[in-house]
Design an enzyme around this catalytic site. Structure first.
Site, PDB file in Angstrom:
ATOM      1  N   LEU A   1       0.842  -1.192   0.000  1.00 51.38           N
ATOM      2  CA  LEU A   1       0.000   0.000   0.000  1.00 51.38           C
ATOM      3  C   LEU A   1       0.880   1.246   0.000  1.00 51.38           C
ATOM      4  O   LEU A   1       1.831   1.338   0.785  1.00 51.38           O
ATOM      5  CB  LEU A   1      -0.906   0.006   1.228  1.00 51.38           C
ATOM      6  CG  LEU A   1      -1.923  -1.133   1.296  1.00 51.38           C
ATOM      7  CD1 LEU A   1      -2.591  -1.166   2.668  1.00 51.38           C
ATOM      8  CD2 LEU A   1      -2.953  -1.008   0.197  1.00 51.38           C
TER       9      LEU A   1
ATOM     10  N   ASP B   1      -6.231  -3.714  19.339  1.00 58.72           N
ATOM     11  CA  ASP B   1      -4.934  -3.114  19.661  1.00 58.72           C
ATOM     12  C   ASP B   1      -4.819  -1.794  18.908  1.00 58.72           C
ATOM     13  O   ASP B   1      -3.860  -1.541  18.178  1.00 58.72           O
ATOM     14  CB  ASP B   1      -3.799  -4.063  19.264  1.00 58.72           C
ATOM     15  CG  ASP B   1      -2.434  -3.590  19.767  1.00 58.72           C
ATOM     16  OD1 ASP B   1      -2.398  -2.762  20.709  1.00 58.72           O
ATOM     17  OD2 ASP B   1      -1.412  -4.036  19.216  1.00 58.72           O
TER      18      ASP B   1
END
Length: 288
Positions: free
Chosen positions: A92, A193
């Protein structure tokens, strides 16, 4: 010491032979690499040396679940070379800066996905990380969070000689129980998280991208609480979240328990000033 080799890369299913690779820094658990193949294709490879198959399977499962509501890296494949586990993801073009209002909205969309059985937990435990996650299904968020998160960390800190806080802890748990009796807690999909290192933005569109999940179904305020520990989230994020999912009354006090959890995790992993930080948070909770 792990070193990525051409022989290792031959086991990874890229479209053509990898012609260039280099290590990418940023994580403290995995090795990470940017790969380029002979056709110009790019990939992101994570390696967990001397680990078990469950390690990256949990992450792949989490990305699939989060991908129902938000953008995540596409999982191409996962596998192992000997005892070294790997996870291959799409590459990405990302940046650390983008639309935090949309980031908040997307997290709220993730939280709109509810548990398939109406309970808190997940269909499997995750014991391959540095802190084991016991995900046994519970009908009560209070029971799940105290017994399968806080108490587990307390035992770890006791065994490591980092704990002398039972009196304050007992008082804090009593407060948490009282708060939960008045709180509408619904089992929602969590990132698990969600600190500032676990999101990025598409460099072209500014669209948020969620990475490195540790999913289970819990109270949505858990993820929000984690965002408040180390910063990295601006006011636009919280406004965006609440445009889709407004905070319930009294959230600020409940968030303190999720801050406590995250500081206990860091005391376990890194010791140092985090020991005093979690003790300070305990004291703050019982003084409210």
């Amino acid at each position: 010491m792990f070193n990525l080799t051409k022989a290792f890369l031959k086991e990874v299913p890229t479209n053509a032979e990898v012609t260039d690779f280099h290590e990418v820094h940023g994580g403290d658990i995995n090795k990470a690499y940017s790969l380029t193949d002979a056709q110009g294709g790019r990939y992101f490879l994570k390696v967990q040396p001397n680990s078990v198959l469950a390690f990256f399977q949990h992450e792949a499962d989490g990305l699939k679940l989060l991908g129902q509501a938000a953008r995540v890296p596409k999982v191409i494949a996962l596998g192992h070379v000997g005892q070294d586990q790997w996870l291959l993801l799409e590459y990405l073009n990302a940046t650390n800066y983008g639309n935090q209002y949309s980031l908040g909205q997307d997290l709220a969309k993730i939280h709109s996905i509810t548990s398939p059985n109406g309970q808190f937990g997940f269909d499997k435990d995750f014991k391959a990380g540095k802190t084991s996650k016991i995900n046994t299904w519970q009908s009560s968020w209070y029971e799940f969070f105290v017994k399968q998160r806080l108490n587990v960390l307390r035992e770890l800190l006791i065994n490591e000689g980092k704990w002398n806080d039972d009196q304050n802890y007992k008082k804090a748990i009593e407060i948490f129980q009282s708060l939960m009796e008045k709180h509408d807690s619904r089992p929602s999909l969590l990132h698990g998280d969600f600190w500032s290192g676990n999101f990025m933005f598409d460099a072209d569109s500014g669209q948020p991208i969620f990475i490195d999940p540790d999913v289970y179904y819990g109270d949505p305020e858990f993820d929000i609480g984690i965002t408040t520990v180390f910063g990295g989230f601006n006011q636009d994020f919280y406004v965006g979240y609440q445009s889709t999912k407004p905070f319930q009354s009294g959230a600020e006090r409940r968030l303190m328990f999720y801050q406590l959890y995250y500081l206990m995790v860091h005391a376990h992993l890194f010791a140092g000033s985090y020991i005093q930080a979690y003790r300070g948070k305990l004291a703050q909770i019982i003084q409210q």
